[in-house]
Design an enzyme around this catalytic site. Structure first.
Site, PDB file in Angstrom:
ATOM      1  N   GLN A  25      -8.897   0.688  47.604  1.00  0.00           N
ATOM      2  CA  GLN A  25      -7.774   0.117  48.353  1.00  0.00           C
ATOM      3  C   GLN A  25      -8.160  -1.145  49.116  1.00  0.00           C
ATOM      4  OE1 GLN A  25      -4.660   1.076  48.187  1.00  0.00           O
ATOM      5  NE2 GLN A  25      -4.960   2.951  47.005  1.00  0.00           N
ATOM      6  N   ASP A  60     -15.973   3.820  48.787  1.00  0.00           N
ATOM      7  CA  ASP A  60     -14.812   3.757  47.907  1.00  0.00           C
ATOM      8  C   ASP A  60     -13.946   2.579  48.355  1.00  0.00           C
ATOM      9  OD1 ASP A  60     -12.436   4.063  46.544  1.00  0.00           O
ATOM     10  OD2 ASP A  60     -11.932   6.012  47.404  1.00  0.00           O
ATOM     11  N   HIS A 119      -9.748   9.967  49.523  1.00  0.00           N
ATOM     12  CA  HIS A 119      -9.073  10.236  48.262  1.00  0.00           C
ATOM     13  C   HIS A 119      -9.876  11.300  47.529  1.00  0.00           C
ATOM     14  CE1 HIS A 119      -7.643   9.532  44.140  1.00  0.00           C
ATOM     15  NE2 HIS A 119      -6.617   8.862  44.654  1.00  0.00           N
ATOM     16  N   CYS A 157      -3.094  12.282  46.569  1.00  0.00           N
ATOM     17  CA  CYS A 157      -4.479  12.685  46.252  1.00  0.00           C
ATOM     18  C   CYS A 157      -5.328  12.729  47.515  1.00  0.00           C
ATOM     19  CB  CYS A 157      -5.104  11.744  45.223  1.00  0.00           C
ATOM     20  SG  CYS A 157      -4.274  11.763  43.631  1.00  0.00           S
ATOM     21  N   LYS A 185      -5.388  -1.709  40.450  1.00  0.00           N
ATOM     22  CA  LYS A 185      -4.754  -1.910  41.754  1.00  0.00           C
ATOM     23  C   LYS A 185      -4.837  -3.367  42.203  1.00  0.00           C
ATOM     24  CE  LYS A 185      -6.013   2.771  43.293  1.00  0.00           C
ATOM     25  NZ  LYS A 185      -4.711   3.453  43.160  1.00  0.00           N
TER      26      LYS A 185
END
Length: 407
Positions: free
Chosen positions: A200, A197, A120, A360, A223
């Site tokens: 997700q 990261d 991302h 993104c 999220k």
């Protein structure tokens, strides 16, 4: 899982869109919010409103307790220590804080930063900026034919000059899980900093930062059922202590003098000014909600729906699925000869929310040789009946454009 009981907790699911029942399949962008989260925020805003840490009066102490309870809950959620949790405005801010606070102070010309085309922009761009400012070099992990990060290809990118590895836990486009634990193990042996990261991953998977042995890990609240505007930066305490703050002001200081100042220990030195109090309290409620159901059950439910959706999509001629074997509830696909944005308008007319664009992740779009893709992302409140409507909308869109109705 008691799906109907879960769905009753989400007021927006009772709404309609374009005269059709709302079917929300854009969870990779943001999730819906349950009553329990909305109520937790409301309690702070209507009954416990005060700034934290600063007041000596009862209301401020109560607000501080709620805020710090949220920190403790998040720490337990990922098996971290209380002092290793920094509240931020989101994953983007957390990822930038690591790059600016650690990267700028520790990297120099000739050092190498390993990343990938799966990233991302919020994971990639901060390190691209650090590379430009320090003279360090960005090195990408070659993706395999399926578009995955593998240990074998990671080792190809690894050199004696590698100082930082910045990758995602789960790709926001492909839904693939990277071999994060194995990568962190290799990096730990070489004193290479790992920056994960997990935006997700945190909403769908059980994360144990002790087991992963990562140096830094970031995720966002919105999220995973929490409010927008709150995120989490996890860092090993020793790393946070050595890392420079990037925001300066009230609350993060220890002693201020005209010529020099000293700062509090982590995590407080990274939370300058009034923090995201209501957001953090909402995030605690979201974590409680997810854990009450069970992360394993949530993931299993998502994968069951994903398997069904994939099997139905493959029955439609002209569907190209880019991540058929992903381990999470993300489905990235296109319909032959129809631009994703055009298909998205058809889904919208049928009450189905999906994402269309580069997500993104422009580097990955170039790797896929696609201008954009469609993305349906599944979460705990989605149902088989909603997948059926999604499939019908796909067929409708395909037939609509084939008949030339929009031309």
């Amino acid at each position: 899982m008691q799906i109907q009981k879960i769905r009753d907790d989400f007021p927006i699911l009772k709404e309609s869109m374009n005269g059709k029942p709302l079917i929300y399949l854009d969870n990779g962008a943001t999730s819906l919010k349950p009553l329990q989260v909305l109520e937790a925020e409301a309690v702070y805003n209507t009954k416990k409103t005060a700034n934290v840490h600063r007041g000596v009066y009862k209301l401020s102490n109560e607000a501080t307790e709620l805020y710090e309870e949220a920190r403790a809950t998040v720490a337990k959620f990922i098996n971290a220590d209380y002092k290793e949790i920094v509240f931020t405005k989101g994953a983007t801010e957390a990822l930038n804080m690591i790059a600016m606070g650690y990267g700028l102070s520790n990297l120099k010309k000739g050092d190498e930063i390993i990343t990938s085309e799966l990233e991302h922009h919020s994971s990639f761009l901060p390190w691209q900026n650090v590379a430009k400012l320090t003279g360090a070099k960005l090195v990408k992990i070659p993706l395999n034919d399926e578009g995955r990060i593998t240990i074998e290809n990671f080792k190809k990118a690894l050199t004696d000059k590698t100082k930082v590895v910045a990758i995602n836990y789960v790709s926001n486009v492909m839904g693939y899980m990277a071999p994060v634990k194995e990568i962190c193990e290799i990096c730990s042996e070489r004193n290479i900093i790992t920056n994960i990261d997990a935006a997700q991953a945190a909403p769908h998977l059980k994360i144990d930062v002790r087991e992963l042995n990562c140096d830094f890990l970031s995720f966002t609240g919105h999220k995973m059922l929490a409010p927008t505007g709150v995120g989490v930066l996890y860092g090993k305490f020793k790393n946070l202590q050595q890392m420079n703050p990037v925001n300066f002001g009230g609350e993060m200081i220890d002693l201020v003098e005209f010529e020099n100042s000293t700062y509090k220990d982590a995590p407080f030195k990274f939370e300058a000014g009034t923090p995201v109090i209501a957001g953090a309290i909402g995030l605690k409620a979201a974590v409680d909600y997810l854990e009450n159901i069970g992360m394993e059950k949530i993931h299993a439910h998502e994968m069951e729906l994903r398997k069904y959706a994939i099997s139905e999509l493959l029955k439609i001629e002209g569907i190209k699925i880019f991540n058929e074997n992903a381990e999470t509830g993300i489905i990235s696909f296109n319909v032959a000869n129809i631009h994703p944005h055009d298909m998205a308008t058809v889904y919208d007319s049928e009450g189905v929310c999906v994402r269309a664009g580069h997500h993104c992740a422009q580097l990955l779009m170039k790797w896929l040789k696609q201008p954009a893709t469609l993305r349906a992302s599944i979460y705990l409140y989605n149902t088989k009946e909603e997948i059926d409507t999604f499939i019908k909308a796909t067929i409708t869109g395909k037939e609509t454009f084939e008949d030339g109705i929009f031309f």
